[in-house]
Design an enzyme around this catalytic site. Sequence first.
Site, PDB file in Angstrom:
ATOM      1  N   HIS A  23      20.162  15.643  12.325  1.00 32.73           N
ATOM      2  CA  HIS A  23      20.832  16.606  11.046  1.00 32.73           C
ATOM      3  C   HIS A  23      22.241  16.882  11.364  1.00 32.73           C
ATOM      4  CE1 HIS A  23      20.342  20.494  13.542  1.00 32.73           C
ATOM      5  NE2 HIS A  23      21.310  20.871  12.412  1.00 32.73           N
ATOM      6  N   LYS A  82      13.895  14.776  15.491  1.00 30.66           N
ATOM      7  CA  LYS A  82      13.990  14.864  17.052  1.00 30.66           C
ATOM      8  C   LYS A  82      12.850  15.793  17.371  1.00 30.66           C
ATOM      9  CE  LYS A  82      17.018  18.045  18.800  1.00 30.66           C
ATOM     10  NZ  LYS A  82      16.837  19.388  18.381  1.00 30.66           N
ATOM     11  N   GLU A 118      26.462  28.443  19.812  1.00 28.70           N
ATOM     12  CA  GLU A 118      25.649  29.145  19.228  1.00 28.70           C
ATOM     13  C   GLU A 118      25.525  30.708  19.307  1.00 28.70           C
ATOM     14  OE1 GLU A 118      22.042  26.698  17.535  1.00 28.70           O
ATOM     15  OE2 GLU A 118      22.063  26.415  19.471  1.00 28.70           O
ATOM     16  N   LYS A 172      23.546  28.594  23.930  1.00 33.78           N
ATOM     17  CA  LYS A 172      22.860  29.729  22.942  1.00 33.78           C
ATOM     18  C   LYS A 172      23.355  30.796  23.348  1.00 33.78           C
ATOM     19  CE  LYS A 172      18.863  27.264  21.300  1.00 33.78           C
ATOM     20  NZ  LYS A 172      19.313  26.779  19.976  1.00 33.78           N
ATOM     21  N   HIS A 213      22.983  15.754  19.210  1.00 36.91           N
ATOM     22  CA  HIS A 213      24.067  16.423  18.330  1.00 36.91           C
ATOM     23  C   HIS A 213      25.626  16.109  19.092  1.00 36.91           C
ATOM     24  CE1 HIS A 213      20.727  17.711  16.365  1.00 36.91           C
ATOM     25  NE2 HIS A 213      20.889  19.053  16.928  1.00 36.91           N
TER      26      HIS A 213
HETATM   27  C1  BG6 Z   1      18.597  21.945  16.433  1.00 34.88           C
HETATM   28  C2  BG6 Z   1      18.229  22.489  17.818  1.00 34.88           C
HETATM   29  O1  BG6 Z   1      18.443  20.492  16.651  1.00 34.88           O
HETATM   30  O2  BG6 Z   1      19.869  22.147  16.077  1.00 34.88           O
HETATM   31  C3  BG6 Z   1      18.406  24.009  17.751  1.00 34.88           C
HETATM   32  O3  BG6 Z   1      17.008  22.356  18.176  1.00 34.88           O
HETATM   33  C4  BG6 Z   1      19.658  24.269  17.359  1.00 34.88           C
HETATM   34  O4  BG6 Z   1      18.125  24.579  19.106  1.00 34.88           O
HETATM   35  C5  BG6 Z   1      20.013  23.634  16.127  1.00 34.88           C
HETATM   36  O5  BG6 Z   1      19.978  25.701  17.032  1.00 34.88           O
HETATM   37  C6  BG6 Z   1      21.576  24.063  15.825  1.00 34.88           C
HETATM   38  O6  BG6 Z   1      22.115  23.261  14.369  1.00 34.88           O
HETATM   39  P1  BG6 Z   1      22.994  23.983  13.454  1.00 34.88           P
HETATM   40  O7  BG6 Z   1      23.077  23.024  12.321  1.00 34.88           O
HETATM   41  O8  BG6 Z   1      22.800  25.489  13.006  1.00 34.88           O
HETATM   42  O9  BG6 Z   1      24.178  23.860  14.296  1.00 34.88           O
END
Ligand code: BG6
Length: 533
Positions: A212, A182, A250, A374, A274
């Site tokens: 992911h 992505k 986050e 964030k 996501h």
């Molecule tokens: C990514 C985003 O796809 O996912 C990031 O680009 C984000 O900004 C991250 O921090 C969060 O992934 P995870 O696995 O830490 O929840």
Amino acid sequence: MTAPLTHVAARPSQVLRSIGPERRIAEPCTMIVLGASGDLSRRKLMPALYQMAKDGLLPEPFQLLGVGRDAYDDDAFRKLMRAELEKSDELDGVDDAVWERMSRQVHYVSGDFSQADTYKAIGERLATIEQDRPADARNRLFYLAVPPSVFEAIVRHLSESGLAPKAAGAEERPWRRVVIEKPFGHDLATARELNGLVLELFNECQLFRIDHYLGKETVQSILVFRFANAIFEPLWNRQSISHVQITVAETVGVEQRGGYYEEAGVVRDMFQNHLMQLLALTGMEPPVTMSADAVRDEKVKVLRSVRWMGPSEVDSAVVRAQYRAGRIGTEDVRGYRQEPMIAPDSVTPTYAAMRLYLDNWRWKGVPFFLRSGKRMAERVSEVAVQFRDPPHLMFGHETRKLLAPNTLVMRIQPDEGISLSFQVKTPGAAYQLAKQMEVAPVAMDFAYRDAFGDVNPPAYETLLLDVMLGDATLFTRSDEVEAAWKVVDPILDYWAAHPPARMDTYEAGTWGPASANQLIAQNGFSWREPEPA
Ligand code: BG6
């Protein structure tokens, strides 16, 4: 005000062996990482490959060919890789024997992705690397760990150079698979263009678009929880559920990714992919089988059922905000506009909350509240399903005020698990004395850690293995990507046309702006504030 939850002991008494298809074995292959010295490759792909080597999950034989602009030779690249593995927080150190074996399978070619010569050099190295394998075992996995600006040049060259021709179907050998990271497009129009291009050059069965989140165990477990248990599914609908809250919070800021983030913002960075995946898995109908297409067909249907938001509705259904300076734990952190590479008058949102409706039989009228930001109070991703109140309460006026609705929470991360809250009678004689039944909310908790120990393979390990196995279930199909863009595009368009006179903000280390509380309060609900793990 409802009383705080008491967590009652409710642990799985027994871990059953999983029932699944026969063990699958990945065919021999060479993985070609384009962008091998970049951030993604160093932080995610290398540790995942090492872990797979350690766990015996890599096919036999397997070779890794890194390609990048940096002028390394094989040895220098191996050293870089070893150093990255040493500092990876996803690994518990590096085992010399595993690395020794693995490093012999690692190679490197340097080159500029826009030049045909680079692909000629890749072809020559592949011919040497693969010479001991029969022709039909010279399978190749091309991983595009590069910024979107070079996607197009790379896929065109891969095709024109003959390194990755279009396959007739999934059974063709040797196979050629292309993994794309992505962001897949910047909006619906660019996603369509990119899909048009890759589908002209490759067959859909060769394409693996990564999100992911789908590699996370707990995300996959949403389907198992919903469809391998008979007790919840009859309640999983508008008759029993009042609303759903999907949170991906986050504590990190934008770190060193200001340049990318200014262009993306939270909706492109987190919602389009996501959060839409979490929404689809929570809302979808049971697929007929677990085949990639059966699962993805159902997810696409959910995304297509999201009620389209007209321009006049965006302001009342979506909130955007930016973090200002604050405190995360014991650390003072700066505001978004003070981060490197961020414009001092930037209006890029780092937080958004939205109310969506799914216009279908199962969910009509049930609001889905999605939020992500964030620099929030806690790092927590969860799907919380709140059930309706009982139709009639006869426990007395005071008791009614104490009742908390039944809530089922699927904790994606951290503290992965599932909990269900319900009411019990508080023991004691208060009832006789006050003529009021005392009621307390409690929660039954299941924690993955308790049942299975610490066995949470990093998402990339799961996803890489699936690409090698040719299983696309956990990857997004072209129509799915476009359906997700269709949900967020009207919001992004409206925001682009109506920059805020004054950007809404929230203090770093909090649960977001007051406007998000007002958004959910319009429906008579409030946001959950998940407790720290
Ligand atoms: C990514 C985003 O796809 O996912 C990031 O680009 C984000 O900004 C991250 O921090 C969060 O992934 P995870 O696995 O830490 O929840």
